[in-house]
Design a protein around this motif. Structure first.
Motif, PDB file in Angstrom:
ATOM      1  N   TYR A   1      26.646  46.871  31.445  1.00 24.07           N
ATOM      2  CA  TYR A   1      26.581  46.103  32.689  1.00 24.07           C
ATOM      3  C   TYR A   1      25.524  45.003  32.605  1.00 24.07           C
ATOM      4  CZ  TYR A   1      26.113  44.759  37.545  1.00 24.07           C
ATOM      5  OH  TYR A   1      26.065  44.012  38.691  1.00 24.07           O
TER       6      TYR A   1
ATOM      7  N   LYS B   1      25.086  34.124  44.371  1.00 27.40           N
ATOM      8  CA  LYS B   1      25.592  35.130  43.433  1.00 27.40           C
ATOM      9  C   LYS B   1      24.528  35.605  42.435  1.00 27.40           C
ATOM     10  CE  LYS B   1      27.531  31.908  40.016  1.00 27.40           C
ATOM     11  NZ  LYS B   1      28.783  31.498  39.340  1.00 27.40           N
TER      12      LYS B   1
ATOM     13  N   ASN C   1      25.058  40.527  33.005  1.00 24.47           N
ATOM     14  CA  ASN C   1      24.471  40.123  34.287  1.00 24.47           C
ATOM     15  C   ASN C   1      22.985  39.780  34.204  1.00 24.47           C
ATOM     16  OD1 ASN C   1      26.614  40.654  36.583  1.00 24.47           O
ATOM     17  ND2 ASN C   1      26.820  42.338  35.117  1.00 24.47           N
TER      18      ASN C   1
ATOM     19  N   SER D   1      34.359  41.323  46.507  1.00 26.14           N
ATOM     20  CA  SER D   1      34.384  40.409  45.365  1.00 26.14           C
ATOM     21  C   SER D   1      34.403  41.223  44.077  1.00 26.14           C
ATOM     22  CB  SER D   1      33.161  39.501  45.371  1.00 26.14           C
ATOM     23  OG  SER D   1      31.985  40.239  45.063  1.00 26.14           O
ATOM     24  N   LYS D   2      34.765  40.567  42.982  1.00 26.39           N
ATOM     25  CA  LYS D   2      34.783  41.251  41.698  1.00 26.39           C
ATOM     26  C   LYS D   2      33.382  41.696  41.292  1.00 26.39           C
ATOM     27  CE  LYS D   2      36.256  40.876  36.881  1.00 26.39           C
ATOM     28  NZ  LYS D   2      35.030  41.540  36.366  1.00 26.39           N
ATOM     29  N   MET D   3      32.386  40.848  41.559  1.00 25.44           N
ATOM     30  CA  MET D   3      31.019  41.217  41.197  1.00 25.44           C
ATOM     31  C   MET D   3      30.592  42.497  41.906  1.00 25.44           C
ATOM     32  SD  MET D   3      28.852  37.632  40.935  1.00 25.44           S
ATOM     33  CE  MET D   3      27.437  38.411  40.150  1.00 25.44           C
ATOM     34  N   ASN D   4      30.949  42.624  43.182  1.00 22.00           N
ATOM     35  CA  ASN D   4      30.576  43.826  43.921  1.00 22.00           C
ATOM     36  C   ASN D   4      31.400  45.034  43.505  1.00 22.00           C
ATOM     37  OD1 ASN D   4      28.380  43.478  45.945  1.00 22.00           O
ATOM     38  ND2 ASN D   4      29.614  41.700  46.519  1.00 22.00           N
ATOM     39  N   THR D   5      32.671  44.816  43.195  1.00 21.28           N
ATOM     40  CA  THR D   5      33.508  45.922  42.711  1.00 21.28           C
ATOM     41  C   THR D   5      32.967  46.466  41.399  1.00 21.28           C
ATOM     42  OG1 THR D   5      35.473  45.001  43.781  1.00 21.28           O
ATOM     43  CG2 THR D   5      35.846  46.579  41.999  1.00 21.28           C
ATOM     44  N   ASP D   6      32.573  45.563  40.489  1.00 25.19           N
ATOM     45  CA  ASP D   6      31.997  45.983  39.204  1.00 25.19           C
ATOM     46  C   ASP D   6      30.674  46.724  39.420  1.00 25.19           C
ATOM     47  OD1 ASP D   6      34.121  44.778  37.962  1.00 25.19           O
ATOM     48  OD2 ASP D   6      33.014  42.999  37.318  1.00 25.19           O
TER      49      ASP D   6
ATOM     50  N   SER E   1      32.693  46.272  48.929  1.00 29.36           N
ATOM     51  CA  SER E   1      33.801  45.530  48.337  1.00 29.36           C
ATOM     52  C   SER E   1      33.733  44.086  48.817  1.00 29.36           C
ATOM     53  CB  SER E   1      35.141  46.171  48.722  1.00 29.36           C
ATOM     54  OG  SER E   1      35.298  46.159  50.134  1.00 29.36           O
TER      55      SER E   1
END
Length: 357
Positions: A180, A77, A184, A118-123, A116
Motif C-alpha cells: 500500500y 487527495k 501512496n 472513491s477508488k482511493m478510499n476503497t483501497d 466509500s
C-alpha cells in the motif's frame, strides 16, 4: 468593444479564477449511522500534524443527529484524515480513516466504520480491514502465550508453533504495508503507514519507501530520526560495514576523530567512569593494550561522562593510556545517537581499512 489585449487579459483572469476554485474545491463527509445507540455521539476529525507527522490534531467535530452527521473541508487527495465516533453509552470509540479526494466521501457506521466514494478510499478501507484482521490474530496469539505461561503449560513445541504463526502474521502485515505505502508515498496515507509500521519494516523496505517520499516528508525531524535508528545506524554498525566517522573533543580540548587513526586495528570502546561494568572491564583492556599497542593496535575510548574532572581522573587512576574523546553529554552524546548505543560497555573492532570486524 474589447480589443485582443483586453480579451487575452480576461481569458487569463478566468483561467486563474478557475484554477483557484479547483484548488479550493470543498468536500463533505456524509456519515450514515445504523446503530441507534450512537445517536448524539460526538464525531471528531483529526489531521496529521505537519510539524510532527507521528501525531494528529483535531480539526473539526460534529454530532450524530437523526442517524447522520456531516463534516465539511477542503478537498485534497494528498491529505489523510482520522475520525473517531465516541460512543458514551457503550464506552467505546469507533475509529477509521479517509482521504478527502472527491466532493462527497460517504461513511457507514455501526460497530465499525466503512468509507466509500472513491477508488482511493476503497483501497484504503481494504488495507485497514486486512490490517485489523492481522492485528487481531497477533493479539490472540499473545493472549494465548500469556495464558499458557500463567498456567505453566507452555511447552517448547507450543512456543515453536506460536512463533511460527507470529512470524507469518507479521510477515503478512509487513507485505500489506509495503504494497500500500509504495503506491501512496506522495500522499499522507502512505506516509502514515510508513510512520506507524517503521518498527516492523526492515532497512531495505524503509529505504525503498523513503526514496519514493516527498522531500518535505524526508526532511521532517521525526523521519530523519526513524531512518537514523532503523536504517543508517543498522547499516553502518553491521560487520563488514564502514563505521561512520565522528569528531569529538579530546582531553586537551582539541577536536579529534576516529578516521585520524585509520591504518591501525582499532577497538572503539564506549564507556563512562560511573559505569560499574566498564570499570570491571578496564583492567582487561589495559592488559590487551600493553600486549598489542606496538603491533599496530589502538584503543579509542569514547566516554559518556558528564563530569570532566571525573572523566580525566579515571583515565589517570586506571592507567587508560590510549586515545580518548568525549563531548561530556552523557547519554545525549553525539556518539550515542550516531551509533545507536543503548548500553555500555560496548565496542566495535575495526580493521585497518576502518571496516567493522
Amino acid at each position: 468593444m474589447i480589443g485582443m489585449k483586453g480579451f487575452s487579459g480576461l481569458f487569463l483572469l478566468c483561467l486563474f479564477s478557475v484554477s483557484i476554485m479547483a484548488q479550493q474545491q470543498s468536500y463533505v463527509l456524509k456519515g450514515t449511522v445504523t446503530d441507534s445507540t450512537l445517536e448524539g455521539s460526538l464525531v471528531y476529525v483529526n489531521a496529521l500534524d505537519p510539524e510532527n507527522l507521528a501525531i494528529s490534531r483535531k480539526i473539526d467535530s460534529t454530532v450524530v443527529r437523526d442517524g447522520q452527521f456531516f463534516v465539511n473541508g477542503q478537498m485534497d487527495k494528498t491529505q489523510f484524515r482520522l475520525f473517531y465516533v465516541v460512543d458514551k453509552v457503550n464506552r467505546r470509540v469507533i475509529q477509521g480513516a479517509y482521504i478527502p479526494d472527491v466532493p462527497q466521501v460517504e461513511m457507514t457506521v455501526d460497530s465499525t466504520a466503512l468509507v466509500s466514494g472513491s477508488k482511493m478510499n476503497t483501497d484504503l478501507q481494504a488495507v485497514l480491514l486486512r490490517q485489523n484482521n492481522l492485528l487481531n490474530q497477533i493479539k490472540l496469539l499473545q493472549s494465548e502465550a500469556q495464558e499458557a505461561q500463567m498456567n505453566q503449560s507452555l511447552t517448547e513445541a507450543d512456543m515453536d508453533s506460536l512463533e511460527s504463526k507470529y512470524n507469518t502474521y507479521t510477515g503478512d502485515l509487513s507485505s500489506l504495508v509495503m504494497d500500500y505505502a509504495k503506491d501512496n508515498m506522495q500522499n499522507e496515507s502512505g506516509e502514515f503507514f510508513f510512520i506507524a509500521y517503521a518498527a516492523l519494516l526492515n532497512p531495505d523496505q524503509l529505504k525503498s519507501l523513503y526514496a519514493l517520499a516527498r522531500p518535505s516528508f524526508r526532511e521532517a525531524d521525526g523521519i530523519e530520526a526513524i531512518m537514523e535508528e532503523r536504517v543508517w545506524i543498522v547499516e553502518t554498525t553491521a560487520v563488514g560495514s564502514q563505521l561512520r566517522d565522528i569528531e569529538l573533543p579530546a582531553p586537551n580540548g582539541k577536536a579529534d576523530k576516529i578516521s585520524n587513526y585509520r591504518g591501525k586495528v582499532l577497538l572503539v570502546d564506549f564507556w563512562a567512569s560511573w559505569c560499574g561494568p566498564c570499570m570491571k572491564e578496564a583492567p582487561l583492556l589495559v592488559e590487551l593494550y600493553k600486549a598489542y599497542r606496538d603491533k599496530g593496535f589502538e584503543i579509542i575510548g569514547i566516554s559518556f561522562d558528564e563530569d570532566r574532572d571525573r572523566w580525566l581522573s579515571t583515565i589517570l587512576s586506571k592507567n587508560l593510556d590510549w586515545i580518548h574523546m568525549s563531548d561530556l553529554k552523557g547519554w545525549d552524546s553525539a556518539a550515542a545517537h550516531r551509533y545507536g548505543i543503548k548500553r555500555i560497555p560496548q565496542n566495535f573492532l575495526l580493521g585497518k581499512d576502518g571496516k567493522i570486524i
